[in-house]
Design an enzyme around this catalytic site. Structure first.
Site, PDB file in Angstrom:
ATOM      1  N   ARG A   1       0.828  -1.215   0.000  1.00 12.75           N
ATOM      2  CA  ARG A   1       0.000   0.000   0.000  1.00 12.75           C
ATOM      3  C   ARG A   1       0.858   1.260   0.000  1.00 12.75           C
ATOM      4  NH1 ARG A   1      -2.458  -3.737  -1.006  1.00 12.75           N
ATOM      5  NH2 ARG A   1      -4.424  -4.492  -0.162  1.00 12.75           N
TER       6      ARG A   1
ATOM      7  N   GLU B   1      -4.915   3.553   5.940  1.00 11.05           N
ATOM      8  CA  GLU B   1      -4.710   3.471   4.476  1.00 11.05           C
ATOM      9  C   GLU B   1      -5.016   4.792   3.786  1.00 11.05           C
ATOM     10  OE1 GLU B   1      -5.849   0.460   1.832  1.00 11.05           O
ATOM     11  OE2 GLU B   1      -5.568  -1.187   3.243  1.00 11.05           O
TER      12      GLU B   1
ATOM     13  N   SER C   1     -11.213  -0.315   2.934  1.00 13.50           N
ATOM     14  CA  SER C   1     -10.381  -0.786   4.043  1.00 13.50           C
ATOM     15  C   SER C   1      -9.634   0.400   4.646  1.00 13.50           C
ATOM     16  CB  SER C   1      -9.391  -1.838   3.550  1.00 13.50           C
ATOM     17  OG  SER C   1     -10.079  -2.968   3.064  1.00 13.50           O
TER      18      SER C   1
END
Length: 357
Positions: free
Chosen positions: A168, A353, A246
């Site tokens: 990520r 995130e 998420s």
């Protein structure tokens, strides 16, 4: 057209109250050039936003927000086994995935139904069901904001290796953060389909579909169908229940850390992954959703915010009161309470995130 004092609440999937100093819709490179000239003249930061699916917007943003809509798909190279396709940064991600499957270009099927646009994919190095987009990117084309001037745009490109992809993460979230506007991404896709079925839930759903449809083989369209079904069940539609997908990264650890963790929590779920920076190339991840659920946050609500009742990894902005002006401060405060609880119980520090703008 450049607009001033623009309400961004409908431009981010968390539906946070936010107003930007300026905002422009970018349909071509000339519009991008004019937008950058304006930003420089007004001493404003230039920030591409796309569909706002992975961001936490501050209530007041003293910047020039760019709604990147650069489109187009062009085949740049082809061999017997692979095809290279340049895709505009403004193309909807899911539409691109489905287009690639219909064109018999393979590799993206595990990433179906991820919200956002193509230009955001390399920044976050999006991933799902055992696949990261970095493994399918050949290069990323962008405009250097610091070098562009009134006389022209400064174009540049990085290979996948130069993008410094990680879990990520990428150079576009680190060294080049706020310094570039991605204009297109070149994908290297397979012409021969090989299913990626390392993710247990995906493999299980495929087996169900094969039995239901009485099929003999798995194709890319079936994989995408399975992914879409799983995501639709697990993740709420942001149009109906505002969220940013998420919200926390999974915890990445090595073998020794895993052994220590399992001694204390023998029934904890975990899965293996490869990591270029580890000596043995093998690492493990502990699902953040499990950690959050163990701390009692699944389905828990605090004011207008909460964690989804079916997926503890998804932070929800309920907005029952349409006059509420929940913003980034409230979101970060709630997220920090979860981070603190997980750290206290398990010793792990969760990372958000979504990027804060």
């Amino acid at each position: 057209m450049i607009k001033r004092n623009v309400n961004l609440q409908a431009r981010n999937t968390l539906r946070l109250a936010s107003t930007a100093n300026a905002c422009s819709e970018i349909n071509n490179l000339e519009e991008l050039h004019q937008a950058i000239i304006f930003s420089q003249a007004e001493s404003l930061a230039t920030i591409p936003l796309g569909e706002g699916s992975n961001v936490i917007l501050q209530k007041s943003i003293d910047a020039h927000i760019l709604d990147i809509r650069l489109c187009g798909m062009t085949k740049t190279k082809e061999t017997e086994s692979h095809v290279w396709i340049e895709v505009g940064a403004g193309v909807n991600w899911h539409e691109w995935v489905m287009h690639s499957i219909n064109a018999q270009w393979f590799g993206l099927e595990n990433l179906a139904l991820i919200p956002g646009r193509v230009g955001a994919a390399p920044i976050q190095n999006i991933g799902a069901y055992g696949c990261e987009v970095s493994s399918l990117i050949d290069s990323v084309n962008f405009v250097n904001l610091q070098s562009s001037s009134s006389t022209g745009l400064a174009f540049d490109s990085l290979t996948a290796e130069q993008c410094q992809f990680a879990y990520r993460d990428s150079v576009f979230k680190q060294e080049l953060a706020s310094k570039t506007v991605i204009t297109s991404v070149v994908f290297k896709l397979d012409k021969i389909f090989t299913p990626q079925l390392s993710y247990p839930a995906l493999k299980g759903r495929l087996e169900q579909l094969i039995e239901q449809k009485k099929l003999d083989v798995i194709d890319a369209a079936l994989v995408a169908e399975a992914v879409i079904a799983i995501r639709s069940e697990k993740l709420p539609d942001p149009k109906k229940l505002p969220n940013a997908g998420s919200f926390f990264k999974n915890i990445a650890i090595n073998q020794q850390q895993l052994n220590t963790f399992l001694e204390r929590h023998p029934n904890a779920p975990h899965f293996q992954y490869t990591h270029k920076d580890l000596a043995d190339k093998i690492g493990y991840k502990i699902p953040a959703a499990w950690l959050i659920e163990q701390c009692g946050f699944k389905g828990q609500r605090s004011g207008d915010l909460g964690m989804h009742k079916d997926q503890a990894l998804v932070l929800i902005h309920y907005r029952d009161n349409t006059t509420a002006d929940t913003g980034a401060v409230e979101v970060i405060r709630f997220a920090d309470s979860i981070i603190a609880a997980v750290k206290e119980r398990f010793g792990f520090i969760l990372e958000r995130e979504p990027q804060t703008i």
